[in-house]
Design a protein around this motif. Structure first.
Motif, PDB file in Angstrom:
ATOM      1  N   SER A   6       0.844  -1.187   0.000  1.00 53.72           N
ATOM      2  CA  SER A   6       0.000   0.000   0.000  1.00 53.72           C
ATOM      3  C   SER A   6       0.885   1.245   0.000  1.00 53.72           C
ATOM      4  O   SER A   6       2.100   1.153   0.155  1.00 53.72           O
ATOM      5  N   GLY A   8       0.949   3.628  -2.517  1.00 52.92           N
ATOM      6  CA  GLY A   8       1.150   4.230  -3.820  1.00 52.92           C
ATOM      7  C   GLY A   8       0.148   5.336  -4.075  1.00 52.92           C
ATOM      8  O   GLY A   8      -0.783   5.556  -3.302  1.00 52.92           O
ATOM      9  N   GLY A   9       0.348   6.026  -5.180  1.00 53.93           N
ATOM     10  CA  GLY A   9      -0.559   7.093  -5.536  1.00 53.93           C
ATOM     11  C   GLY A   9       0.019   7.973  -6.609  1.00 53.93           C
ATOM     12  O   GLY A   9       1.034   7.653  -7.224  1.00 53.93           O
ATOM     13  N   LEU A  10      -0.654   9.103  -6.819  1.00 52.15           N
ATOM     14  CA  LEU A  10      -0.222  10.092  -7.797  1.00 52.15           C
ATOM     15  C   LEU A  10       0.486  11.216  -7.058  1.00 52.15           C
ATOM     16  O   LEU A  10      -0.060  11.790  -6.111  1.00 52.15           O
ATOM     17  N   VAL A  11       1.684  11.526  -7.492  1.00 52.06           N
ATOM     18  CA  VAL A  11       2.471  12.567  -6.840  1.00 52.06           C
ATOM     19  C   VAL A  11       3.208  13.373  -7.904  1.00 52.06           C
ATOM     20  O   VAL A  11       3.539  12.844  -8.977  1.00 52.06           O
ATOM     21  N   LEU A  17       6.818   9.562  -1.355  1.00 50.25           N
ATOM     22  CA  LEU A  17       5.831   8.561  -1.006  1.00 50.25           C
ATOM     23  C   LEU A  17       6.485   7.546  -0.081  1.00 50.25           C
ATOM     24  O   LEU A  17       7.694   7.299  -0.173  1.00 50.25           O
ATOM     25  N   THR A  90       7.653   6.157 -12.208  1.00 46.02           N
ATOM     26  CA  THR A  90       6.292   5.654 -12.399  1.00 46.02           C
ATOM     27  C   THR A  90       6.321   4.172 -12.724  1.00 46.02           C
ATOM     28  O   THR A  90       6.987   3.736 -13.672  1.00 46.02           O
ATOM     29  N   THR A 119       1.544  -2.026  -5.875  1.00 48.42           N
ATOM     30  CA  THR A 119       0.880  -0.749  -5.642  1.00 48.42           C
ATOM     31  C   THR A 119       1.386   0.243  -6.683  1.00 48.42           C
ATOM     32  O   THR A 119       2.582   0.322  -6.944  1.00 48.42           O
ATOM     33  N   GLN A 120       0.466   0.969  -7.287  1.00 46.91           N
ATOM     34  CA  GLN A 120       0.804   1.865  -8.398  1.00 46.91           C
ATOM     35  C   GLN A 120       1.375   3.183  -7.882  1.00 46.91           C
ATOM     36  O   GLN A 120       0.776   3.836  -7.017  1.00 46.91           O
ATOM     37  N   VAL A 121       2.510   3.569  -8.437  1.00 43.18           N
ATOM     38  CA  VAL A 121       3.094   4.879  -8.183  1.00 43.18           C
ATOM     39  C   VAL A 121       3.148   5.625  -9.509  1.00 43.18           C
ATOM     40  O   VAL A 121       3.719   5.132 -10.477  1.00 43.18           O
ATOM     41  N   THR A 122       2.539   6.794  -9.539  1.00 46.91           N
ATOM     42  CA  THR A 122       2.537   7.611 -10.742  1.00 46.91           C
ATOM     43  C   THR A 122       3.101   8.981 -10.388  1.00 46.91           C
ATOM     44  O   THR A 122       2.599   9.645  -9.477  1.00 46.91           O
TER      45      THR A 122
END
Length: 125
Positions: A6, A8-11, A17, A90, A119-122
Motif C-alpha cells: 500500500s 502508492g498514488g499520484l504525486v 511517497l 512511475t 501498488t501503483q506509483v505515478t
C-alpha cells in the motif's frame, strides 16, 4: 501467505511517497525482503533490499540516494520511502520475500519466494 502493499498514488515530480508491505500467514523476520517495480512495457526491476536484521541494505543505482528501505519485524512489514520522485519512477511497485535467511549482508534479491500484489506509483512532471 499474503503480502499486502500500500501507499502508492499520484504525486508530482519532486514529491515523496512511503510504500508499506504487510505480510500475513507466515513470519518473515529471518528473511531478506525488498522491493521491485515494473513500468509499462518494461521488465520488472529490482529497487531495494534489506536483510533480516536491517543492518544491511542495497539499492538500485536508479534510486540510490532517494530511497530508504526499512522493516519492522514485530509487524512483519517492510517499507520503502521514496523522495525526490521523478516521472521515470512511475511503475507498479512490488514487495518481495527472498529465500535467503539470516543474511549478514544483502545484495540484489534473486530467489523470490513470495511477491506482493503491487501498488501503483505515478509521478507527474
Amino acid at each position: 501467505v499474503q503480502l499486502q502493499a500500500s501507499g502508492g498514488g499520484l504525486v508530482q515530480a519532486g514529491g515523496s511517497l512511503r510504500l508499506s508491505c504487510a505480510a500475513s500467514g507466515r513470519n518473515f523476520m529471518s528473511y531478506d525482503m525488498g522491493w521491485f517495480r515494473q513500468a509499462p512495457g518494461k521488465e520488472r526491476e529490482f529497487v531495494a533490499a534489506i536483510n533480516w536484521s536491517a543492518d544491511s541494505t542495497y539499492y538500485a543505482d536508479s534510486v540510490k540516494g532517494r530511497a530508504t528501505i526499512s522493516r519492522d519485524n514485530a509487524k512483519n512489514a517492510v517499507y520503502l520511502q521514496m523522495n525526490s520522485l521523478k516521472p521515470e519512477d512511475t511503475a507498479v511497485y512490488y514487495c518481495a520475500v527472498d529465500e535467503a535467511r539470516y543474511s549478514g549482508y544483502v545484495r540484489q534479491l534473486k530467489r523470490i519466494m513470495y511477491w506482493g500484489q503491487g501498488t501503483q506509483v505515478t509521478v507527474s512532471s
